[in-house]
Write an enzyme that holds these catalytic residues in place. Structure first.
Site, PDB file in Angstrom:
ATOM      1  N   GLU A  15       0.886  -1.043   0.142  1.00 40.64           N
ATOM      2  CA  GLU A  15      -0.058   0.009   0.085  1.00 40.64           C
ATOM      3  C   GLU A  15       0.866   1.112  -0.015  1.00 40.64           C
ATOM      4  O   GLU A  15       1.594   1.490   0.938  1.00 40.64           O
ATOM      5  CB  GLU A  15      -0.887   0.094   1.291  1.00 40.64           C
ATOM      6  CG  GLU A  15      -2.189  -0.506   1.057  1.00 40.64           C
ATOM      7  CD  GLU A  15      -3.011  -0.545   2.199  1.00 40.64           C
ATOM      8  OE1 GLU A  15      -3.414  -1.345   2.844  1.00 40.64           O
ATOM      9  OE2 GLU A  15      -2.915   0.391   2.985  1.00 40.64           O
ATOM     10  N   ASP A  57      -5.593   8.824  10.659  1.00 41.45           N
ATOM     11  CA  ASP A  57      -4.174   8.304  10.805  1.00 41.45           C
ATOM     12  C   ASP A  57      -3.605   9.006  12.287  1.00 41.45           C
ATOM     13  O   ASP A  57      -3.787  10.133  12.598  1.00 41.45           O
ATOM     14  CB  ASP A  57      -3.148   8.695   9.767  1.00 41.45           C
ATOM     15  CG  ASP A  57      -3.483   7.756   8.472  1.00 41.45           C
ATOM     16  OD1 ASP A  57      -3.576   6.512   8.671  1.00 41.45           O
ATOM     17  OD2 ASP A  57      -3.674   8.558   7.552  1.00 41.45           O
TER      18      ASP A  57
END
Lengths: 257, 395
Positions: A46, A57
């Site tokens: 990824e 995040d």
């Protein structure tokens, strides 16, 4: 058939998917990192598109993105790096980022550049299912890209079925209610959730991410799904290590156990 | 005439929606499914109205600013939101949302704040209800709005500094959203403006709509007509403007004037004039106008006013401005400081720096001598005295 579908056709377990932030620690590291991950036998990579405001995040990925942007990484440059890496690497590549980046780049132009760089899949965690189905699904499927959506312990069964219908490649199973890199270890409650989803008989394979950081958590994830996704722990290793290849070899060996 | 209202997916024209990570979906869905029916419950309305009257001190006066009117040669009324408990309009929304949070059984409240007015308003209602309160505030804003930080702490709230990005309102909002992701079941996020994923923009606008609801009957009493010719309000995210415009959105006799912070000047690179500098994108879960690079990275805005220092604008305002229903006016730091001084000395009212931007627009907009203008005096200026003293000392 794109590389993601090919991968899951040939291999249904112990899939190791590693996330890293493009352009971190240095702008030009993208190519070396992908090559070393591929050489180390990682099944799926990824590639994080660094973003100024990454809502889902935690600090590790956020700071790596901030540094990558400071390093001067942009989407056109990233696509250039990916086209370069494709000359020697055949591992499936998934681009992960936030919807605003794609919107501003131009959705059609983005898909075209994904195809030119032979990107295989996309993860856009803040693109709602409704918007995707209404406006973008047809384009993504026509381009032959695999879209993966997220499910969490709070996602209802009905909604998981919709996610399974709209995802094409794999489902990204968020292990707990958290941002990335926040929790470590896997609780009994999480196991119950993994088992519940495993019993749903979904058409897409599942990869478990968020909170997977070492061999123990990876092995547990592999028991209940096709494999696991690791991000923050690898970025921490890159930050602490001094050379991409050695760091990556050691990290992957540690995870695989 | 087209009706301006949110559709079932949360859009005002092209703007709005709910661009959120899946982790937030259950919370946002719960709100979306319940906010309208809860707000319409008789018990909710009784509780809300009683608190607005007895605790907040509503209705706030509509005041005919005589000397200001003489100065500009037009009739100017001030909607005195600065006279609310805690000193700004922000508490209209926090009262509504804390009642909602209680009905949803939430035990923990989080909020973001820029100037600290929304943080104080949230800390206040949490103290009132005996609920835990955590307020995220950019490190830069903590330094420039110290009095409000002290007030929040006095009220028992925990103020957590946002250390990422530009360390201002945008980053405080990011941190609050991350907190909500990490605490998905027991926490309600009280957003302070008409921003964020649907239903927040509509919900906050409805709680703030009490401003224009009162304006209607107060104007009728004062002027014999229940509408003004123009309403002027400052816009960061846009909550006081949304409340002041709300009941006139579909009344085209009324001009809607949205005043944005130009910082050091629109083209100076140090500005927060989103309607000019922004392009369509997604920020904090909403599709709207925002300041961003060609690569889709959000630009750190600038304004002397912490409450207007935001790179986006609520989706309703994006729609109003893009469709031409509202006009945008831009005011620099210097112009706002001067307007604050002028209002203080003309009317004996020290406005917040945010609000001062709205007053400066009077110098820039066109009107006829027999027009009736309403300026939304969204907050009082105690928190900004340090900036004002610097301006005075500079001469």
């Amino acid at each position: 058939m794109n590389r993601i579908k090919q991968l899951f056709k040939n291999k249904q377990e112990h899939i190791l998917n590693i996330y890293f932030t493009a352009g971190y620690p240095h702008k030009e590291d993208t190519v070396a990192i992908i090559k070393s991950l591929s050489d180390a036998g990682v099944d799926l990579i990824e590639v994080g598109m660094p973003y100024s405001d990454p809502l889902a995040d935690g600090p590790t990925i956020q700071e790596s993105g901030t540094q990558a942007l400071r390093n001067g990484l942009t989407l056109p440059l990233l696509f250039e790096q990916l086209r370069e890496v494709r000359k020697s690497v055949d591992v499936p590549l998934v681009l992960m980022g936030y919807f605003n980046q794609v919107l501003q780049y131009g959705f059609d132009r983005f898909l075209e550049d994904c195809l030119k760089a032979e990107v295989d899949g996309l993860i856009l965690p803040d693109l709602p299912l409704y918007e995707y189905e209404e406006h973008y699904r047809q384009k993504v499927e026509a381009a032959g890209l695999s879209m993966s959506f997220l499910i969490t312990p709070q996602t209802t069964d009905d909604r998981i079925k919709i996610v399974d219908e709209l995802s094409d490649g794999f489902i990204y199973m968020v292990s707990s209610a958290a941002i990335t890199g926040a929790k470590s270890g896997i609780s009994d409650q999480q196991i119950t959730y993994f088992e519940r989803i495993a019993a749903m008989d979904l058409r897409n394979p599942r990869l478990i991410g968020f909170g997977i950081s070492d061999h123990a958590t990876y092995a547990t994830a592999c028991k209940y799904a096709a494999g696991a996704i690791i991000g923050s722990a690898y970025i921490k290793a890159l930050t602490a290590g001094d050379e991409v290849k050695t760091t990556t070899d050691q990290f992957v060996a540690m995870v695989r156990g | 005439m087209k009706t301006i209202a949110v559709d079932k997916h949360g859009y005002y024209g092209d703007f709005g929606g709910a661009y959120i990570p899946e982790m937030l979906y259950p919370n946002v869905k719960e709100l979306r499914q319940t906010y309208l029916s809860m707000m319409q419950e008789e018990k909710f309305q009784q509780d809300f109205q009683r608190l607005l009257r007895d605790y907040v001190g509503r209705p706030t006066p509509l005041y005919l600013a005589k000397r200001l009117s003489e100065h500009y040669g037009v009739t100017i009324y001030l909607k005195r939101e600065d006279l609310n408990h805690t000193g700004a309009h922000k508490i209209n929304n926090t009262i509504g949302q804390i009642l909602l949070a209680q009905r949803l059984g939430k035990k923990r409240i989080i909020a973001e704040t820029g100037a600290g007015q929304h943080g104080v308003a949230t800390a206040t209602v949490c103290a009132l209800m005996g609920v835990q309160c955590i307020v995220y505030m950019g490190e830069v804003d903590i330094a420039r709005q110290a009095p409000n930080v002290a007030r929040m702490r006095m009220l028992g709230a925990e103020v957590r500094p946002a250390l990422s990005g530009s360390r201002t309102l945008k980053d405080a909002t990011n941190e609050a959203i991350r907190d909500w992701i990490n605490n998905p079941t027991d926490t309600h996020y009280i957003i302070g403006s008409v921003v964020g994923p649907h239903p927040y923009p509509d919900m906050v606008a409805r709680f703030q709509s009490v401003i224009s609801e009162e304006m209607r009957y107060q104007l009728e009493e004062h002027t014999g007509r229940d509408y003004p010719d123009a309403i002027i309000a400052c816009v960061g995210g846009g909550s006081n403007a949304a409340g002041a415009f709300y009941h006139y959105l579909n009344d085209e006799r009324v001009r809607l004037v949205a005043v944005e912070a130009a910082g050091l000047g629109i083209n100076s690179g140090e500005s927060a004039a989103t309607s000019v500098l922004g392009t369509e994108g997604v920020i904090h879960g909403s599709r709207t106008l925002l300041m961003q690079t060609d690569d889709g990275q959000i630009i750190e805005p600038y304004s002397i006013s912490a409450g207007l220092d935001y790179p986006g604008i609520g989706p309703m305002h994006a729609h109003l401005i893009k469709s031409g229903r509202a006009e945008a006016i831009h005011v620099t730091d210097e112009e706002a400081l001067q307007a604050a001084l002028d209002l203080s000395r003309t009317e004996g009212i020290i406005p917040a720096l945010e609000t001062a931007h709205a007053f400066s627009a009077l110098d820039k907009m066109k009107y006829k001598a027999d027009d009736v203008l309403v300026v939304c005096l969204s907050g009082r200026g105690d928190k900004d005295l340090e900036a004002y003293m610097k301006y005075l000392d500079r001469g």
